[in-house]
Design a protein around this motif. Sequence first.
Motif, PDB file in Angstrom:
ATOM      1  N   ARG A   5       0.851  -1.189   0.000  1.00 33.60           N
ATOM      2  CA  ARG A   5       0.000   0.000   0.000  1.00 33.60           C
ATOM      3  C   ARG A   5       0.879   1.229   0.000  1.00 33.60           C
ATOM      4  O   ARG A   5       1.835   1.329   0.769  1.00 33.60           O
ATOM      5  CB  ARG A   5      -0.896   0.000   1.242  1.00 33.60           C
ATOM      6  CG  ARG A   5      -1.784   1.209   1.325  1.00 33.60           C
ATOM      7  CD  ARG A   5      -2.756   1.109   2.468  1.00 33.60           C
ATOM      8  NE  ARG A   5      -3.452   2.352   2.629  1.00 33.60           N
ATOM      9  CZ  ARG A   5      -3.947   2.787   3.777  1.00 33.60           C
ATOM     10  NH1 ARG A   5      -3.838   2.049   4.850  1.00 33.60           N
ATOM     11  NH2 ARG A   5      -4.551   3.931   3.830  1.00 33.60           N
ATOM     12  N   ASN A   6       0.560   2.149  -0.880  1.00 30.59           N
ATOM     13  CA  ASN A   6       1.255   3.425  -0.953  1.00 30.59           C
ATOM     14  C   ASN A   6       0.584   4.363   0.046  1.00 30.59           C
ATOM     15  O   ASN A   6      -0.456   4.951  -0.247  1.00 30.59           O
ATOM     16  CB  ASN A   6       1.180   3.973  -2.379  1.00 30.59           C
ATOM     17  CG  ASN A   6       2.026   5.210  -2.563  1.00 30.59           C
ATOM     18  OD1 ASN A   6       2.667   5.677  -1.638  1.00 30.59           O
ATOM     19  ND2 ASN A   6       2.006   5.738  -3.768  1.00 30.59           N
ATOM     20  N   ALA A   7       1.158   4.473   1.226  1.00 26.99           N
ATOM     21  CA  ALA A   7       0.567   5.269   2.292  1.00 26.99           C
ATOM     22  C   ALA A   7       0.652   6.750   1.970  1.00 26.99           C
ATOM     23  O   ALA A   7       1.701   7.241   1.549  1.00 26.99           O
ATOM     24  CB  ALA A   7       1.273   4.983   3.614  1.00 26.99           C
ATOM     25  N   GLY A   8      -0.432   7.440   2.184  1.00 27.74           N
ATOM     26  CA  GLY A   8      -0.461   8.884   1.994  1.00 27.74           C
ATOM     27  C   GLY A   8       0.143   9.606   3.187  1.00 27.74           C
ATOM     28  O   GLY A   8       0.494   9.005   4.211  1.00 27.74           O
ATOM     29  N   VAL A   9       0.259  10.898   3.055  1.00 22.69           N
ATOM     30  CA  VAL A   9       0.864  11.722   4.106  1.00 22.69           C
ATOM     31  C   VAL A   9       0.111  11.579   5.418  1.00 22.69           C
ATOM     32  O   VAL A   9       0.715  11.405   6.481  1.00 22.69           O
ATOM     33  CB  VAL A   9       0.931  13.207   3.672  1.00 22.69           C
ATOM     34  CG1 VAL A   9       1.377  14.094   4.817  1.00 22.69           C
ATOM     35  CG2 VAL A   9       1.858  13.363   2.478  1.00 22.69           C
ATOM     36  N   LEU A  10      -1.200  11.632   5.377  1.00 23.98           N
ATOM     37  CA  LEU A  10      -1.973  11.539   6.615  1.00 23.98           C
ATOM     38  C   LEU A  10      -1.776  10.189   7.295  1.00 23.98           C
ATOM     39  O   LEU A  10      -1.663  10.111   8.520  1.00 23.98           O
ATOM     40  CB  LEU A  10      -3.455  11.795   6.348  1.00 23.98           C
ATOM     41  CG  LEU A  10      -3.796  13.213   5.875  1.00 23.98           C
ATOM     42  CD1 LEU A  10      -5.278  13.337   5.579  1.00 23.98           C
ATOM     43  CD2 LEU A  10      -3.343  14.245   6.901  1.00 23.98           C
ATOM     44  N   THR A  11      -1.688   9.133   6.505  1.00 24.33           N
ATOM     45  CA  THR A  11      -1.438   7.802   7.074  1.00 24.33           C
ATOM     46  C   THR A  11      -0.061   7.758   7.718  1.00 24.33           C
ATOM     47  O   THR A  11       0.097   7.233   8.828  1.00 24.33           O
ATOM     48  CB  THR A  11      -1.565   6.724   5.981  1.00 24.33           C
ATOM     49  OG1 THR A  11      -2.900   6.742   5.477  1.00 24.33           O
ATOM     50  CG2 THR A  11      -1.251   5.345   6.528  1.00 24.33           C
TER      51      THR A  11
END
Length: 93
Positions: free
Chosen positions: A52-58
């Motif tokens: 999973r390509n985690a976003g900034v918020l994650t």
Amino acid sequence: MSTSSDPPDPRLLLLGVHIRRMREERGLSLEELAELSGLSFRGLAYVEHGRRNAGVLTLLQIAEGLQTEPSQLLSPFDTPAAADVANPQRGGK
């Protein structure tokens, strides 16, 4: 679009391994970090396995759960060898 049979992007795998190492150093289970960070167990497992390509918020949530600075999550990319992984045009895979 990638499928579950596609190999994970090496950059995502590097990030996931680093997050897992940080979690284990703190003596946290995957379930405990998921709860501390407000993420689902499955979502966090996907991040740790490079799926999973985690976003900034994650990433901010993971850092909060690990009680670390967000920049520490990306510290593996500060080394020259990791730069090759992060930038395939420089010689990485």
